[in-house]
Design an enzyme around this catalytic site. Sequence first.
Site, short mmCIF file in Angstrom:
data_model
loop_
_atom_site.label_atom_id
_atom_site.label_comp_id
_atom_site.label_asym_id
_atom_site.label_seq_id
_atom_site.Cartn_x
_atom_site.Cartn_y
_atom_site.Cartn_z
N TYR A 1 98.07 -30.03 73.26
CA TYR A 1 97.24 -28.85 73.49
C TYR A 1 95.98 -29.27 74.22
O TYR A 1 95.37 -30.28 73.89
CB TYR A 1 96.87 -28.20 72.15
CG TYR A 1 95.95 -27.01 72.26
CD1 TYR A 1 96.38 -25.82 72.85
CD2 TYR A 1 94.64 -27.07 71.78
CE1 TYR A 1 95.53 -24.72 72.94
CE2 TYR A 1 93.78 -25.97 71.87
CZ TYR A 1 94.24 -24.80 72.45
OH TYR A 1 93.40 -23.72 72.55
N ASP B 1 92.71 -36.57 76.84
CA ASP B 1 92.04 -35.48 76.16
C ASP B 1 91.80 -35.92 74.72
O ASP B 1 92.68 -35.85 73.87
CB ASP B 1 92.90 -34.21 76.22
CG ASP B 1 92.23 -33.02 75.54
OD1 ASP B 1 91.15 -33.22 74.94
OD2 ASP B 1 92.79 -31.91 75.61
N LYS C 1 84.58 -31.11 69.61
CA LYS C 1 84.62 -31.24 68.15
C LYS C 1 83.54 -32.20 67.62
O LYS C 1 82.38 -31.81 67.58
CB LYS C 1 86.05 -31.58 67.71
CG LYS C 1 87.01 -30.43 68.14
CD LYS C 1 88.40 -30.48 67.58
CE LYS C 1 89.15 -29.20 67.90
NZ LYS C 1 90.21 -29.29 68.89
C1 PLP Z 1 90.45 -28.41 70.16
C2 PLP Z 1 91.05 -29.01 71.37
C3 PLP Z 1 90.83 -28.49 72.66
C4 PLP Z 1 90.10 -27.21 72.89
O1 PLP Z 1 88.76 -27.29 72.49
P1 PLP Z 1 87.95 -25.92 72.23
O2 PLP Z 1 86.59 -26.39 71.89
O3 PLP Z 1 88.67 -25.23 71.11
O4 PLP Z 1 88.02 -25.15 73.50
C5 PLP Z 1 91.35 -29.16 73.74
N1 PLP Z 1 92.03 -30.30 73.59
C6 PLP Z 1 92.28 -30.83 72.37
C7 PLP Z 1 93.02 -32.11 72.27
C8 PLP Z 1 91.80 -30.20 71.23
O5 PLP Z 1 92.06 -30.72 70.02
#
Ligand code: PLP
Length: 437
Positions: free
Chosen positions: A144, A239, A267
């Site tokens: 994701y 990511d 995060k």
């Molecule tokens: C949470 C997450 C996102 C998206 O981040 P948001 O702050 O919710 O837009 C993208 N990539 C990864 C791997 C994530 O865990």
Amino acid sequence: MKTEVSQSLFERALKVSPGGVHSPVRAFRGVGGPPRFIREADGSRITDVDGNSYIDYCMSWGPLLFGHQDPEVRAAVDEALSRGWSYGAAEAGSLELAEFIVQRLPWVQKIRFVNSGTEAVMSALRVARGATGRSKILKFSGCYHGHVDSMLVKAGSGLAEMASPDSAGVPPQTAADTLVAPLDDPAQLEALWATHGGEIAAVIVEPLPANNGLLPQRPGFLQSLIQQAHKAGALVIFDEVISGFRIGFGGMAGELGLEPDLVTYGKVIGGGFPVGAYGGRADLMDLVAPAGPVYQAGTLSANSVAMAAGLAMLRKLEREPPYAVLQQRVNALGSALTAGAARNGIGDFGLQSHGSLFWPVFGKVGTADGVVRAVEHVPANQARRFTRLFHALLARGVYLAPSGFEVGFLSTAHSDADLETTVAAFTTALTAAPGAD
Ligand SMILES: *Cc1c(COP(=O)(O)O)cnc(C)c1O
């Protein structure tokens, strides 16, 4: 357990917001029932508007590695707030946070702060395309990357790698610029590079996929991915929005000693405030406006209060690294839960984990070593069995992320007593809601 107040707030919310929420999983659609409206949180606990208190393993989806209301983060926020809360001008807080990161993570030579993980990914993809002059992005199914149009895609039904939209509103021509590979399938990946390598601007990967369950990859996977990409003239984007600063200060790149060309964070980096970041090689980051031709901007980017929270968080992580202890505690939790399940005659339960991230798996896993590494390996009854357990735990004061495909987050605020309560609740929950299919 009383839930009247949550229910009535949810009914009101349904009238004014889609699904009653501002991010889908909060609505409890995956597990059913009204979502709990949270009134306050402290340490390992959240309390809802009906006065129920829960041990929280969602932890705002990851940022709160030291639990809710960590005193150091709070003090930094209070201090920042006393000087105003948004300037829309250059200020030193973002400089300090940028220096703190750049001095410690060799693959981050320059960094730009944004407001979310989604925004970080969107911007990193633009840099990769600007740098290479190529359009296509390779991603993996089961990873994701936020809700950027080009990432809301799934493997198409015809040619496996030709993506189709995975959300209404994503144009097919946008989806067509994304190639999708399955995880844990080296042959298909190799074939994809051979056919499309020359068109690919970047491959983006969650180096520890943790948004579709926790899908640990085989040793060597990321290393060979970097080699394949560079051979094809493509860039590599890690990511690390969920894994960065959480499984170790340097995330998976640090743990494995790998250097992606670009990396995204979110995060933990904001200590629970809205912060995302993208960074990487200086020559690539210098393509970003105003230094270079790739445009990217933000009214509230590098918000001074959020920067202070992030800096306090990262400083504390460096001074008191919680990683080894959290990993031990998750391992112990896994052993206790598995033993509890076995005592109840349930032999096909397991806890997949990495550091402080964990994921309960229900059912026989078909792979040779019993590890779920790809979406295709998830047992068929995962959602159904998780749902039963989720509600049984909720009723006993344990709050997991409300979906069988989301991971749990341990924090330093979770005490021995919290873990004991969790194991006891889990074991009785299994008796009350047997896991047998
Ligand atoms: C949470 C997450 C996102 C998206 O981040 P948001 O702050 O919710 O837009 C993208 N990539 C990864 C791997 C994530 O865990």
